[in-house]
Scaffold this motif. Sequence first.
Motif, PDB file in Angstrom:
ATOM      1  N   THR A   1     -15.298  30.925 -45.794  1.00 50.39           N
ATOM      2  CA  THR A   1     -16.798  31.422 -46.769  1.00 50.39           C
ATOM      3  C   THR A   1     -17.073  31.130 -47.852  1.00 50.39           C
ATOM      4  OG1 THR A   1     -17.068  33.278 -44.575  1.00 50.39           O
ATOM      5  CG2 THR A   1     -18.243  33.564 -47.141  1.00 50.39           C
ATOM      6  N   TRP A   2     -16.066  31.043 -48.666  1.00 53.90           N
ATOM      7  CA  TRP A   2     -16.162  31.278 -50.193  1.00 53.90           C
ATOM      8  C   TRP A   2     -16.432  29.576 -50.593  1.00 53.90           C
ATOM      9  CZ3 TRP A   2     -12.511  27.702 -53.410  1.00 53.90           C
ATOM     10  CH2 TRP A   2     -12.814  27.339 -54.104  1.00 53.90           C
ATOM     11  N   TRP A   3     -15.401  28.978 -49.189  1.00 50.91           N
ATOM     12  CA  TRP A   3     -15.468  27.180 -50.130  1.00 50.91           C
ATOM     13  C   TRP A   3     -17.068  27.003 -49.477  1.00 50.91           C
ATOM     14  CZ3 TRP A   3     -13.284  23.073 -52.299  1.00 50.91           C
ATOM     15  CH2 TRP A   3     -13.409  22.612 -51.887  1.00 50.91           C
ATOM     16  N   ALA A   4     -17.414  26.914 -48.304  1.00 51.60           N
ATOM     17  CA  ALA A   4     -18.980  27.199 -48.368  1.00 51.60           C
ATOM     18  C   ALA A   4     -19.932  27.239 -48.978  1.00 51.60           C
ATOM     19  CB  ALA A   4     -19.421  27.324 -46.672  1.00 51.60           C
ATOM     20  N   GLU A   5     -19.768  28.416 -50.019  1.00 57.23           N
ATOM     21  CA  GLU A   5     -20.492  28.767 -50.297  1.00 57.23           C
ATOM     22  C   GLU A   5     -20.748  28.504 -52.134  1.00 57.23           C
ATOM     23  OE1 GLU A   5     -19.810  32.701 -50.904  1.00 57.23           O
ATOM     24  OE2 GLU A   5     -21.323  33.489 -48.988  1.00 57.23           O
ATOM     25  N   LEU A   6     -19.760  26.779 -52.460  1.00 56.89           N
ATOM     26  CA  LEU A   6     -19.175  26.212 -53.679  1.00 56.89           C
ATOM     27  C   LEU A   6     -20.484  25.235 -53.343  1.00 56.89           C
ATOM     28  CD1 LEU A   6     -15.873  25.516 -53.593  1.00 56.89           C
ATOM     29  CD2 LEU A   6     -17.191  27.058 -54.814  1.00 56.89           C
ATOM     30  N   GLY A   7     -21.828  24.778 -52.289  1.00 54.13           N
ATOM     31  CA  GLY A   7     -21.816  23.993 -52.323  1.00 54.13           C
ATOM     32  C   GLY A   7     -21.834  22.705 -52.085  1.00 54.13           C
ATOM     33  N   PHE A   8     -22.346  21.505 -52.501  1.00 51.68           N
ATOM     34  CA  PHE A   8     -21.783  20.347 -52.107  1.00 51.68           C
ATOM     35  C   PHE A   8     -21.893  20.217 -53.424  1.00 51.68           C
ATOM     36  CE2 PHE A   8     -25.507  20.604 -48.486  1.00 51.68           C
ATOM     37  CZ  PHE A   8     -24.410  19.698 -47.596  1.00 51.68           C
ATOM     38  N   ASP A   9     -22.413  20.745 -54.473  1.00 49.38           N
ATOM     39  CA  ASP A   9     -21.691  20.262 -55.920  1.00 49.38           C
ATOM     40  C   ASP A   9     -20.846  20.625 -56.520  1.00 49.38           C
ATOM     41  OD1 ASP A   9     -24.123  18.569 -56.282  1.00 49.38           O
ATOM     42  OD2 ASP A   9     -25.530  20.222 -57.061  1.00 49.38           O
ATOM     43  N   GLY A  10     -20.536  22.125 -55.596  1.00 50.74           N
ATOM     44  CA  GLY A  10     -19.296  22.599 -55.834  1.00 50.74           C
ATOM     45  C   GLY A  10     -18.118  22.455 -55.680  1.00 50.74           C
ATOM     46  N   ARG A  11     -18.290  21.599 -54.089  1.00 51.82           N
ATOM     47  CA  ARG A  11     -17.401  21.299 -53.469  1.00 51.82           C
ATOM     48  C   ARG A  11     -16.724  19.370 -53.669  1.00 51.82           C
ATOM     49  NH1 ARG A  11     -20.109  23.898 -49.221  1.00 51.82           N
ATOM     50  NH2 ARG A  11     -20.980  21.300 -48.695  1.00 51.82           N
ATOM     51  N   LYS A  12     -17.756  19.167 -54.073  1.00 54.80           N
ATOM     52  CA  LYS A  12     -17.639  17.754 -55.075  1.00 54.80           C
ATOM     53  C   LYS A  12     -16.896  17.350 -55.897  1.00 54.80           C
ATOM     54  CE  LYS A  12     -20.122  13.580 -56.417  1.00 54.80           C
ATOM     55  NZ  LYS A  12     -19.306  13.281 -57.420  1.00 54.80           N
ATOM     56  N   GLN A  13     -17.141  18.384 -56.547  1.00 53.79           N
ATOM     57  CA  GLN A  13     -15.891  18.830 -58.652  1.00 53.79           C
ATOM     58  C   GLN A  13     -14.773  18.723 -57.737  1.00 53.79           C
ATOM     59  OE1 GLN A  13     -17.972  21.799 -60.575  1.00 53.79           O
ATOM     60  NE2 GLN A  13     -19.466  20.406 -60.669  1.00 53.79           N
TER      61      GLN A  13
END
Length: 505
Positions: free
Chosen positions: A57-69
């Motif tokens: 849930t936390w990882w998905a909520e980071l969004g594309f930009d957050g995960r990309k970073q």
Amino acid sequence: MTQTAPESSAVGAAGSDEHPKRFASLDPRTGEVVAHHPVHSAQEVTEAVATARRAATWWAELGFDGRKQRLDAWRRLIVKRLDEIANLVSAETGKPNADAKLELALVIDHLHWAARNAERVLRRRRVASGLLMLNQAATVEYRPLGVVGVIGPWNYPIFTPMGSIAYALAAGNTVVFKPSELTPGVGVWLADTLAEVVPEHPVLSVVTGFGETGAALCRSGVDKLAFTGSTATGKRVMASCAESLTPVLLECGGKDVLIVDYDADVAAAADAALWGAMSNAGQTCIGVERVYVVEDVAEEFVEQITKRAAKLRPGGQPSADFGPITMPSQVEVIRSHVQDALDKGGRAVVGGTESVRPPFVEPVVLVDVPEDSLAITEETFGPTVTVNRVRDVDEAVRLANAGKYGLGGTVFSKSRGEQVARRLRTGMVAVNSVIAFAAVPALPFGGVGDSGFGRIHGEDGLREFTRVQSVTRKRFKPVLNPMSFSRGGGVVGRLMAIVKARYGR
């Protein structure tokens, strides 16, 4: 966003004396112990998946930009510590350090592509509503599945599983990874390094052990299971996952063909065939195991590949052309395939059964091998190759497609390479090169038949780890609304008139 306390990314630290059962990973070149790892139980696997689900849930909520970073930071860390992981890959597989670094170069390129392109491929986008639904706004979006289980192989212990891991993470999933029992340290290293740049939650967890641990992952409640390995094991994985309707992605190896047409660059074809057949000691799912050469250039091709193969030497030293057979039980498979080919009338122009010297196997080139031989019909997974003459490229295609596998293939032809490629029943084909498709991050990777189904890499690889969600939203009141019990008596009639006028021409 609330930052939580760090959690361990590996279920039971590698080498932990507290774990009741441990096993050793060995250097196949010397038999020396590389490290000890826990044998994780079914309960521990279930707990790892539960932890990954909380992190999802936390990882998905980071969004594309957050995960990309975060994934970009992981990529930079891998590059920084490239020598460290290359040495570990080399130690657990026995492959030369240079080959381990080549594998890592592919990993880094794919990780970069997945992180960079995930948003473009998966984000919500509008689609046309069509004439009958003009009052509706329609969108499609690719949402994360949740937790993805990955069971990886030993032959390319970082590149192959990362084809699932990197794309699943970029799509917004967390991952529980079960590496091969021959290369567990590589999996632990991946989880530990990602935890350095994503300390909040274990978005990549590793469970180590043998077949029982992998079976537990199949039954653990993951939202999808990606497997790479033999066809026989793939069938068992699929059966286990079927108990809970867990979808699977299977990449189960192959018996890949290289076709040499009459107008091919024969020297280049021989060089490519040799690399495709012998690199990584032939332990490559998309390696060249069969060559069909048009009669016009067959003699020249056999001369070229014989001369080149005779120079190759296996060994454990850095100067060796390739390393040992990583899985000891495969040695007898290789020996039996060579012996069967010779017993049925094939000829060895390089090597023979005497080339099998465990843990190493010297190059073996077999010619005129009958099509019912094991060396033609079954995956050998060693530094051997069969070379058979054909009348023309039509016969080559027919023989290539006669087998049960359908992973990759290669065609050497100056005038009609792509035309011949399209006739092969395979998931991927390289024209005038070998294995090139695996190194292109934008290309989907996977096979048909006994080679499995589903795709990693590219846009298809990102979508493979998502669920499609279609949404319509009413924008305004429709002129005609046939989907209501309060519709007037003439609504359907007027609708049919519109359909006939629009689509009946």
